[in-house]
Structure formats: structure tokens, C-alpha cells
Design a protein around this motif. Structure first.
Motif, mmCIF file in Angstrom:
data_model
loop_
_atom_site.group_PDB
_atom_site.id
_atom_site.type_symbol
_atom_site.label_atom_id
_atom_site.label_comp_id
_atom_site.label_asym_id
_atom_site.label_seq_id
_atom_site.Cartn_x
_atom_site.Cartn_y
_atom_site.Cartn_z
ATOM 1 N N SER A 37 0.826 -1.206 0.000
ATOM 2 C CA SER A 37 0.000 0.000 0.000
ATOM 3 C C SER A 37 0.860 1.255 0.000
ATOM 4 O O SER A 37 0.508 2.251 -0.623
ATOM 5 C CB SER A 37 -0.962 -0.003 1.185
ATOM 6 O OG SER A 37 -0.265 0.149 2.397
ATOM 7 N N VAL A 38 1.998 1.196 0.684
ATOM 8 C CA VAL A 38 2.920 2.341 0.687
ATOM 9 C C VAL A 38 3.470 2.565 -0.716
ATOM 10 O O VAL A 38 3.482 3.687 -1.224
ATOM 11 C CB VAL A 38 4.067 2.135 1.704
ATOM 12 C CG1 VAL A 38 5.153 3.183 1.533
ATOM 13 C CG2 VAL A 38 3.522 2.164 3.126
ATOM 14 N N VAL A 39 3.895 1.476 -1.351
ATOM 15 C CA VAL A 39 4.457 1.592 -2.702
ATOM 16 C C VAL A 39 3.401 2.091 -3.675
ATOM 17 O O VAL A 39 3.653 2.971 -4.507
ATOM 18 C CB VAL A 39 5.034 0.236 -3.172
ATOM 19 C CG1 VAL A 39 5.385 0.284 -4.652
ATOM 20 C CG2 VAL A 39 6.256 -0.128 -2.347
ATOM 21 N N MET A 40 2.184 1.562 -3.551
ATOM 22 C CA MET A 40 1.136 1.946 -4.490
ATOM 23 C C MET A 40 0.665 3.374 -4.270
ATOM 24 O O MET A 40 0.186 4.011 -5.211
ATOM 25 C CB MET A 40 -0.029 0.961 -4.393
ATOM 26 C CG MET A 40 0.345 -0.383 -4.974
ATOM 27 S SD MET A 40 -0.809 -1.752 -4.670
ATOM 28 C CE MET A 40 -2.389 -1.022 -4.775
ATOM 29 N N SER A 41 0.804 3.875 -3.058
ATOM 30 C CA SER A 41 0.359 5.246 -2.801
ATOM 31 C C SER A 41 1.332 6.273 -3.400
ATOM 32 O O SER A 41 0.961 7.415 -3.631
ATOM 33 C CB SER A 41 0.202 5.486 -1.300
ATOM 34 O OG SER A 41 1.459 5.466 -0.656
ATOM 35 N N GLU A 42 2.522 5.855 -3.627
ATOM 36 C CA GLU A 42 3.500 6.735 -4.270
ATOM 37 C C GLU A 42 3.327 6.642 -5.787
ATOM 38 O O GLU A 42 2.868 5.635 -6.309
ATOM 39 C CB GLU A 42 4.920 6.293 -3.899
ATOM 40 C CG GLU A 42 5.226 6.325 -2.418
ATOM 41 C CD GLU A 42 5.346 7.734 -1.881
ATOM 42 O OE1 GLU A 42 5.832 8.616 -2.611
ATOM 43 O OE2 GLU A 42 4.929 7.941 -0.729
ATOM 44 N N ARG A 43 3.703 7.672 -6.450
ATOM 45 C CA ARG A 43 3.696 7.587 -7.916
ATOM 46 C C ARG A 43 4.826 6.688 -8.358
ATOM 47 O O ARG A 43 5.942 6.825 -7.895
ATOM 48 C CB ARG A 43 3.902 8.965 -8.540
ATOM 49 C CG ARG A 43 2.704 9.823 -8.477
ATOM 50 C CD ARG A 43 2.930 10.985 -9.369
ATOM 51 N NE ARG A 43 1.660 11.312 -9.970
ATOM 52 C CZ ARG A 43 1.503 12.320 -10.780
ATOM 53 N NH1 ARG A 43 2.519 13.079 -11.090
ATOM 54 N NH2 ARG A 43 0.316 12.566 -11.278
ATOM 55 N N MET A 44 4.482 5.783 -9.249
ATOM 56 C CA MET A 44 5.504 4.859 -9.729
ATOM 57 C C MET A 44 6.190 5.483 -10.935
ATOM 58 O O MET A 44 5.939 5.120 -12.080
ATOM 59 C CB MET A 44 4.877 3.504 -10.057
ATOM 60 C CG MET A 44 4.384 2.817 -8.823
ATOM 61 S SD MET A 44 3.644 1.188 -9.027
ATOM 62 C CE MET A 44 4.125 0.607 -10.587
ATOM 63 N N GLU A 45 7.096 6.398 -10.639
ATOM 64 C CA GLU A 45 7.778 7.126 -11.705
ATOM 65 C C GLU A 45 9.034 6.417 -12.181
ATOM 66 O O GLU A 45 9.532 6.702 -13.261
ATOM 67 C CB GLU A 45 8.157 8.529 -11.208
ATOM 68 C CG GLU A 45 6.960 9.361 -10.842
ATOM 69 C CD GLU A 45 7.349 10.690 -10.219
ATOM 70 O OE1 GLU A 45 8.559 10.980 -10.143
ATOM 71 O OE2 GLU A 45 6.440 11.424 -9.804
ATOM 72 N N HIS A 46 9.533 5.540 -11.363
ATOM 73 C CA HIS A 46 10.800 4.892 -11.703
ATOM 74 C C HIS A 46 10.599 3.392 -11.875
ATOM 75 O O HIS A 46 9.733 2.786 -11.241
ATOM 76 C CB HIS A 46 11.838 5.135 -10.599
ATOM 77 C CG HIS A 46 12.047 6.580 -10.316
ATOM 78 N ND1 HIS A 46 12.699 7.416 -11.183
ATOM 79 C CD2 HIS A 46 11.666 7.340 -9.257
ATOM 80 C CE1 HIS A 46 12.723 8.637 -10.671
ATOM 81 N NE2 HIS A 46 12.099 8.617 -9.501
#
Length: 88
Positions: A36-45
Motif C-alpha cells: 500500500s505504501v508503494v502503491m500510494s506513491e507515484r511509480m515514476e521509476h
């Protein structure tokens, strides 16, 4: 091995399997939080995308562990159920 020894051995095996289920469950809870932490961030990289895939693979592996433990518990309980039905 006496009947009491067999019962103790089965009980210990069952307890170990239950402990494994609890451990796997805790791993799943921690992994879900991480996802959930990873998904809440924009996956720009690309690294973020790879991290998410790794988390999902890990969750899948833990789910398989939980399922296998459940099957083992069922196998352990089957003979107990037969004994109970015979003694009635």
C-alpha cells in the motif's frame, strides 16, 4: 509408540503448523502494508515497479505456504476425526 505418545506427537505437529500459519499471516499483513505504501506513491521509476512486482511475488509465495499448512492440518485432523467417530 504408545497412544499417548502418538497423541502428543500429533498435537505438537498441529501446534507447529498453526504457528506457521500465524507467522505467514503476519508476513502477509506486513507485505500488504508495504504494497500500500508503494502503491500510494507515484511509480515514476522502474525500480518502484520492480519493487511492487517483488512484493506481489512474495505475497503469492506466503499464500501458498498458508495453503500448504492448511492442507497439512487437515491431514493431521483426519485420523483424529476417525478415532472420534469410532469411539462414539
Amino acid at each position: 509408540m504408545t497412544d499417548t505418545g502418538k497423541e502428543k506427537s500429533a498435537h505438537t505437529s498441529l501446534r507447529n503448523e498453526v504457528d506457521q500459519l500465524r507467522l505467514s499471516s503476519n508476513h502477509l499483513k506486513n507485505l500488504v502494508y508495504s504494497m500500500s505504501v508503494v502503491m500510494s506513491e507515484r511509480m515514476e521509476h522502474t525500480q518502484e515497479y520492480e519493487a511492487l512486482l517483488t512484493l506481489f511475488d512474495t505475497v503469492r509465495n506466503h499464500i501458498n505456504d498458508v495453503q500448504e499448512s492448511g492442507e497439512k492440518i487437515s491431514e493431521l485432523l483426519d485420523p483424529c476425526a476417525l478415532e472420534i467417530s469410532k469411539s462414539k
